[in-house]
Scaffold this active site. Structure first.
Site, PDB file in Angstrom:
ATOM      1  N   GLY A  45       0.652  -1.160   0.008  1.00 51.54           N
ATOM      2  CA  GLY A  45       0.155  -0.112   0.024  1.00 51.54           C
ATOM      3  C   GLY A  45       0.920   1.387  -0.111  1.00 51.54           C
ATOM      4  O   GLY A  45       2.191   1.249   0.020  1.00 51.54           O
ATOM      5  N   GLN A  46       0.161   2.474   0.089  1.00 48.27           N
ATOM      6  CA  GLN A  46       0.667   3.696  -0.120  1.00 48.27           C
ATOM      7  C   GLN A  46       1.993   3.841   1.121  1.00 48.27           C
ATOM      8  O   GLN A  46       2.975   4.210   0.712  1.00 48.27           O
ATOM      9  CB  GLN A  46      -0.263   5.019   0.051  1.00 48.27           C
ATOM     10  CG  GLN A  46       0.667   6.223  -0.343  1.00 48.27           C
ATOM     11  CD  GLN A  46      -0.319   7.524   0.092  1.00 48.27           C
ATOM     12  OE1 GLN A  46      -1.319   7.491   0.819  1.00 48.27           O
ATOM     13  NE2 GLN A  46       0.093   8.475  -0.478  1.00 48.27           N
TER      14      GLN A  46
ATOM     15  N   ILE B  67      -1.907  -8.797  -0.109  1.00 51.49           N
ATOM     16  CA  ILE B  67      -2.896  -9.679  -0.601  1.00 51.49           C
ATOM     17  C   ILE B  67      -2.559  -9.754  -2.041  1.00 51.49           C
ATOM     18  O   ILE B  67      -2.797 -10.664  -2.658  1.00 51.49           O
ATOM     19  CB  ILE B  67      -4.335  -9.149  -0.182  1.00 51.49           C
ATOM     20  CG1 ILE B  67      -5.365 -10.066  -0.571  1.00 51.49           C
ATOM     21  CG2 ILE B  67      -4.633  -7.645  -1.126  1.00 51.49           C
ATOM     22  CD1 ILE B  67      -6.907  -9.721  -0.025  1.00 51.49           C
ATOM     23  N   ARG B  68      -1.638  -8.769  -2.426  1.00 54.67           N
ATOM     24  CA  ARG B  68      -1.460  -8.918  -3.999  1.00 54.67           C
ATOM     25  C   ARG B  68      -0.124  -9.405  -4.284  1.00 54.67           C
ATOM     26  O   ARG B  68       0.833  -9.287  -3.255  1.00 54.67           O
ATOM     27  CB  ARG B  68      -1.357  -7.464  -4.699  1.00 54.67           C
ATOM     28  CG  ARG B  68      -2.948  -7.056  -4.539  1.00 54.67           C
ATOM     29  CD  ARG B  68      -2.936  -5.281  -4.629  1.00 54.67           C
ATOM     30  NE  ARG B  68      -2.553  -4.672  -3.658  1.00 54.67           N
ATOM     31  CZ  ARG B  68      -2.422  -3.358  -3.267  1.00 54.67           C
ATOM     32  NH1 ARG B  68      -2.817  -2.648  -4.166  1.00 54.67           N
ATOM     33  NH2 ARG B  68      -1.960  -2.860  -2.335  1.00 54.67           N
TER      34      ARG B  68
ATOM     35  N   TYR C  79     -14.646   4.647   8.386  1.00 60.26           N
ATOM     36  CA  TYR C  79     -13.172   4.512   8.543  1.00 60.26           C
ATOM     37  C   TYR C  79     -12.659   5.102   9.791  1.00 60.26           C
ATOM     38  O   TYR C  79     -12.102   4.644  10.527  1.00 60.26           O
ATOM     39  CB  TYR C  79     -12.673   5.067   7.304  1.00 60.26           C
ATOM     40  CG  TYR C  79     -11.139   5.532   7.353  1.00 60.26           C
ATOM     41  CD1 TYR C  79     -10.252   4.146   7.091  1.00 60.26           C
ATOM     42  CD2 TYR C  79     -10.453   6.653   7.337  1.00 60.26           C
ATOM     43  CE1 TYR C  79      -8.892   4.446   7.145  1.00 60.26           C
ATOM     44  CE2 TYR C  79      -9.120   7.032   7.326  1.00 60.26           C
ATOM     45  CZ  TYR C  79      -8.328   5.872   7.340  1.00 60.26           C
ATOM     46  OH  TYR C  79      -7.124   5.979   7.489  1.00 60.26           O
TER      47      TYR C  79
END
Ligand code: SER
Length: 320
Positions: free
Chosen positions: A13-14, A37-38, A144
């Site tokens: 992620g970022q 997850i990727r 969130y």
């Protein structure tokens, strides 16, 4: 002292990409195990251990912790503010369950430290919007924000009840060029740089005078590592620390870009993310972080713009 071995969940992620790279530099490539997850992000290929892992997979996470002799975990996987509003139940499930699993694992495996990011999204309309204090009215309006505030309370609870050393920061919007953001309300402030270089124009999904707290990723990564390395007795709160750097509006970031690209133009088409931004602070008081463990930002808006444009120009050229 035992060698620390770090597990990063959500390394693609970022924040994850840059934090993994920084921690690998500090602790050695083999001592920082990246997972997401990727498939591995291109910048994380071939420079250290990597596993595909779903943050919700308790058994899989436990296996990696055991097999790799993990001593610290950074849990970065989450659904952010804008995507969270499209799937509130899913966002709650992902953001909360993954945290509670890791806190339990921390107690069970006697991990030395855990890092979990919080966000300025914990604040809502009823919070003072200017110089938002560390301790204030907290009534988040997005799922969130609710999950981040509940998560802070869980972190504090595990610290008080089990002595688990969990540390956290309330990040403002983060601006980066190595990795792209996904699903946040502050993402416009990254997209604008790409569009300025590619098309010399940008349509902002926030209105021209929407002022939000932001931070360049270099500052955020350094701050995170400094918090994690601070002597435990310096930490005076077990909720997340406010940290801040700069505040600006879409109009002001556009003006900063125009200093380098004079014919850049911006227009405005606010969408559902405007309502989210309207609930957030315009500026944040981070005195506690500055006093307790020495937090300090280095980048202002113009310095960040200069770096973003310089790095993205090269990145976009390499992509062709
Ligand atoms: N960048 C985040 C978001 O916009 C805030 O923490 O959702």
């Amino acid at each position: 002292m035992k060698q620390e071995k770090i597990l990063i969940i959500g390394a693609g992620g970022q924040i994850g990409v840059e934090l993994t790279l920084a921690l690998r530099k500090l602790y050695g490539n083999e001592n920082v195990v990246a997972t997401d997850i990727r498939e591995a992000h291109p910048l994380l290929k071939d420079n250290g251990p990597y596993y595909i892992l779903n943050a919700m997979d308790v058994k899989g996470t436990h296996e990696i912790v055991k097999n790799e002799g993990i001593t610290q975990i950074y849990l970065l996987a989450a659904m952010l503010s804008a995507t969270g509003e499209k799937a509130p139940h899913k966002a709650w499930e992902i953001n909360m369950q993954s945290l509670i699993h890791i806190l339990d694992l921390g107690v069970q495996e006697k991990l030395t430290k855990i890092y979990w990011p919080s966000s300025m999204a914990v604040f809502g309309h009823s919070t003072p919007h200017d110089g938002t204090p560390q301790k204030t009215i907290i009534e988040p309006q997005t799922v969130y924000g609710i999950s981040k505030y509940a998560g802070e309370l869980w972190c504090q609870y595990y610290n008080q009840r089990w002595g688990l050393d969990v540390r956290s920061l309330r990040y403002p919007g983060l601006i980066s060029w190595k990795s792209e953001p996904g699903g946040g309300t502050t993402d416009y402030a990254v997209e604008i740089y790409y569009e300025a270089l590619k098309n010399k124009k940008y349509t902002s999904f926030l209105s021209e005078n929407t002022c939000l707290p932001m931070m360049y990723m270099d500052d955020a990564i350094r701050g995170t590592i400094e918090l994690m390395e601070a002597p435990v007795e310096k930490l005076k709160t077990r909720m997340a620390y406010n940290i801040s750097a700069i505040s600006f509006t879409p109009k002001e970031i556009a003006a900063s870009i125009q200093k380098h690209i004079p014919d850049f133009t911006i227009d405005y088409a606010p969408d559902f993310r405007q309502a989210i931004a309207d609930g957030w602070p315009r500026s944040i008081d981070d005195t506690a972080a500055r006093t307790d463990w020495g937090w300090k930002n280095n980048f202002d808006l113009d310095k960040m713009t200069e770096e973003m444009l310089q790095h993205l120009k090269v990145k976009l050229m390499q992509a062709v």
